[in-house]
Design an enzyme around this catalytic site. Sequence first.
Site, PDB file in Angstrom:
ATOM      1  CG  ASP A 281      -1.683   1.280   1.306  1.00 24.31           C
ATOM      2  OD1 ASP A 281      -1.550   2.285   0.662  1.00 24.31           O
ATOM      3  OD2 ASP A 281      -2.790   1.128   2.449  1.00 24.31           O
ATOM      4  CB  ILE A 282       1.650   3.872  -2.646  1.00 20.81           C
ATOM      5  CG1 ILE A 282       2.881   4.347  -3.109  1.00 20.81           C
ATOM      6  CG2 ILE A 282       0.373   4.885  -2.675  1.00 20.81           C
ATOM      7  CD1 ILE A 282       2.826   4.877  -4.506  1.00 20.81           C
TER       8      ILE A 282
ATOM      9  N   GLY B  91      -9.676   5.136  -5.968  1.00 20.97           N
ATOM     10  CA  GLY B  91      -8.381   4.465  -5.997  1.00 20.97           C
ATOM     11  C   GLY B  91      -7.371   4.850  -5.144  1.00 20.97           C
ATOM     12  CB  VAL B  92      -3.741   4.962  -5.762  1.00 20.53           C
ATOM     13  CG1 VAL B  92      -3.517   5.880  -6.726  1.00 20.53           C
ATOM     14  CG2 VAL B  92      -2.441   4.933  -4.887  1.00 20.53           C
ATOM     15  CG  ASP B  93      -6.780  11.252  -6.418  1.00 23.93           C
ATOM     16  OD1 ASP B  93      -6.042  11.864  -5.297  1.00 23.93           O
ATOM     17  OD2 ASP B  93      -7.294  11.752  -7.224  1.00 23.93           O
TER      18      ASP B  93
ATOM     19  CG  ASN C 203      -9.065  13.741 -11.134  1.00 28.43           C
ATOM     20  OD1 ASN C 203      -9.114  14.860 -11.107  1.00 28.43           O
ATOM     21  ND2 ASN C 203      -9.828  13.007 -10.476  1.00 28.43           N
TER      22      ASN C 203
ATOM     23  N   GLY D 148      -6.074   1.451 -13.270  1.00 27.37           N
ATOM     24  CA  GLY D 148      -7.094   1.151 -12.580  1.00 27.37           C
ATOM     25  C   GLY D 148      -8.356   1.555 -13.081  1.00 27.37           C
TER      26      GLY D 148
ATOM     27  CB  SER E 195      -3.253   5.276 -16.606  1.00 29.47           C
ATOM     28  OG  SER E 195      -3.129   6.686 -16.852  1.00 29.47           O
TER      29      SER E 195
HETATM   30  N1  AR6 Z   1      -1.596   1.680  -2.829  1.00 29.57           N
HETATM   31  C1  AR6 Z   1      -0.818   1.454  -4.065  1.00 29.57           C
HETATM   32  N2  AR6 Z   1      -1.607   1.362  -5.349  1.00 29.57           N
HETATM   33  C2  AR6 Z   1      -2.974   1.346  -5.200  1.00 29.57           C
HETATM   34  C3  AR6 Z   1      -3.298   1.766  -4.024  1.00 29.57           C
HETATM   35  C4  AR6 Z   1      -2.858   1.808  -2.695  1.00 29.57           C
HETATM   36  N3  AR6 Z   1      -3.246   2.061  -1.722  1.00 29.57           N
HETATM   37  N4  AR6 Z   1      -4.884   1.714  -4.241  1.00 29.57           N
HETATM   38  C5  AR6 Z   1      -4.968   1.359  -5.458  1.00 29.57           C
HETATM   39  N5  AR6 Z   1      -3.874   1.268  -5.963  1.00 29.57           N
HETATM   40  P1  AR6 Z   1      -6.372   4.181  -9.799  1.00 29.57           P
HETATM   41  P2  AR6 Z   1      -5.976   5.294 -12.489  1.00 29.57           P
HETATM   42  C6  AR6 Z   1      -3.493   1.100  -7.716  1.00 29.57           C
HETATM   43  O1  AR6 Z   1      -7.718   3.457 -10.042  1.00 29.57           O
HETATM   44  O2  AR6 Z   1      -6.382   4.386 -13.195  1.00 29.57           O
HETATM   45  C7  AR6 Z   1      -8.982   8.252  -9.169  1.00 29.57           C
HETATM   46  O3  AR6 Z   1     -10.324   8.355  -9.032  1.00 29.57           O
HETATM   47  C8  AR6 Z   1      -4.502   0.191  -8.570  1.00 29.57           C
HETATM   48  O4  AR6 Z   1      -4.713  -1.160  -8.158  1.00 29.57           O
HETATM   49  O5  AR6 Z   1      -6.209   4.446  -8.525  1.00 29.57           O
HETATM   50  O6  AR6 Z   1      -4.813   6.381 -12.752  1.00 29.57           O
HETATM   51  C9  AR6 Z   1      -8.215   9.399  -9.558  1.00 29.57           C
HETATM   52  O7  AR6 Z   1      -8.877  10.429  -8.868  1.00 29.57           O
HETATM   53  C10 AR6 Z   1      -3.982   0.414  -9.512  1.00 29.57           C
HETATM   54  O8  AR6 Z   1      -2.973  -0.481 -10.046  1.00 29.57           O
HETATM   55  O9  AR6 Z   1      -5.707   5.263 -10.876  1.00 29.57           O
HETATM   56  C11 AR6 Z   1      -8.502   9.518 -11.092  1.00 29.57           C
HETATM   57  O10 AR6 Z   1     -10.103  10.117 -11.395  1.00 29.57           O
HETATM   58  C12 AR6 Z   1      -3.395   1.703  -9.381  1.00 29.57           C
HETATM   59  O11 AR6 Z   1      -2.995   2.223  -8.237  1.00 29.57           O
HETATM   60  C13 AR6 Z   1      -8.508   8.151 -11.531  1.00 29.57           C
HETATM   61  O12 AR6 Z   1      -8.939   7.390 -10.381  1.00 29.57           O
HETATM   62  C14 AR6 Z   1      -4.073   3.037 -10.248  1.00 29.57           C
HETATM   63  O13 AR6 Z   1      -5.324   2.730 -10.051  1.00 29.57           O
HETATM   64  C15 AR6 Z   1      -7.205   7.614 -12.061  1.00 29.57           C
HETATM   65  O14 AR6 Z   1      -7.312   6.535 -12.215  1.00 29.57           O
END
Ligand code: AR6
Length: 170
Positions: free
Chosen positions: A13-14, A35-37, A27, A122, A120
């Site tokens: 978990d980052i 997600g991670v954000d 975004n 997720g 990108s």
């Molecule tokens: N630690 C590490 N990686 C993670 C964590 C975490 N805690 N949580 C999720 N991931 P995503 P995107 C991974 O969807 O595709 C948001 O709403 C996840 O499994 O977070 O760039 C933003 O506000 C995946 O491999 O980001 C944007 O609107 C990776 O992080 C949009 O989502 C990226 O997944 C960005 O979409």
Amino acid sequence: MGANNRIDIILADITCLEVDAIVNAANTRLLGGSGVDGAIHAAAGPQLFEECKLLGGCKTGEARLTKGYNLPARFVIHAVGPIWRGGYLNEDELLASAYKNSLLLAKENQFSSLAFPNISTGIFGYPKVSAARVALRTVKSFLEKNTYPQKVIFVCFDDETFSIYKALTA
Ligand code: AR6
């Protein structure tokens, strides 16, 4: 020092990492999301949101620096990767640019350690193997030419992505 021994691939978990900066997969509005954000904003606390509001957004492929507040990481680099639309709308270039601009901010600030999520892949729907290829290629080529960041950590959040990165660096 070669690029390969400056790259780590971990399953984690980052938001738990004690590094100079973690990268957020944000975004263009920079006002949080899921997600991670969402995880980064939840762990950093409301001050992160307040600082992000002052930034006025960020174009796809670019990156912005904020403090890390309650995170163990000192700083957050908010990078905006592309939404996957089939691969014909410069997605590779935009993803490479999100990584490159994050690396440039780490270099300018002389960060030793920088941790990336899989930008990108997720909610934005980028195919995982293609994204990993772009990420590894961009980071390796940057590290070959630059001393900072000294270490880059690819933080995978699922076993499949972790295996993809391991296979591509074997
Ligand atoms: N630690 C590490 N990686 C993670 C964590 C975490 N805690 N949580 C999720 N991931 P995503 P995107 C991974 O969807 O595709 C948001 O709403 C996840 O499994 O977070 O760039 C933003 O506000 C995946 O491999 O980001 C944007 O609107 C990776 O992080 C949009 O989502 C990226 O997944 C960005 O979409």
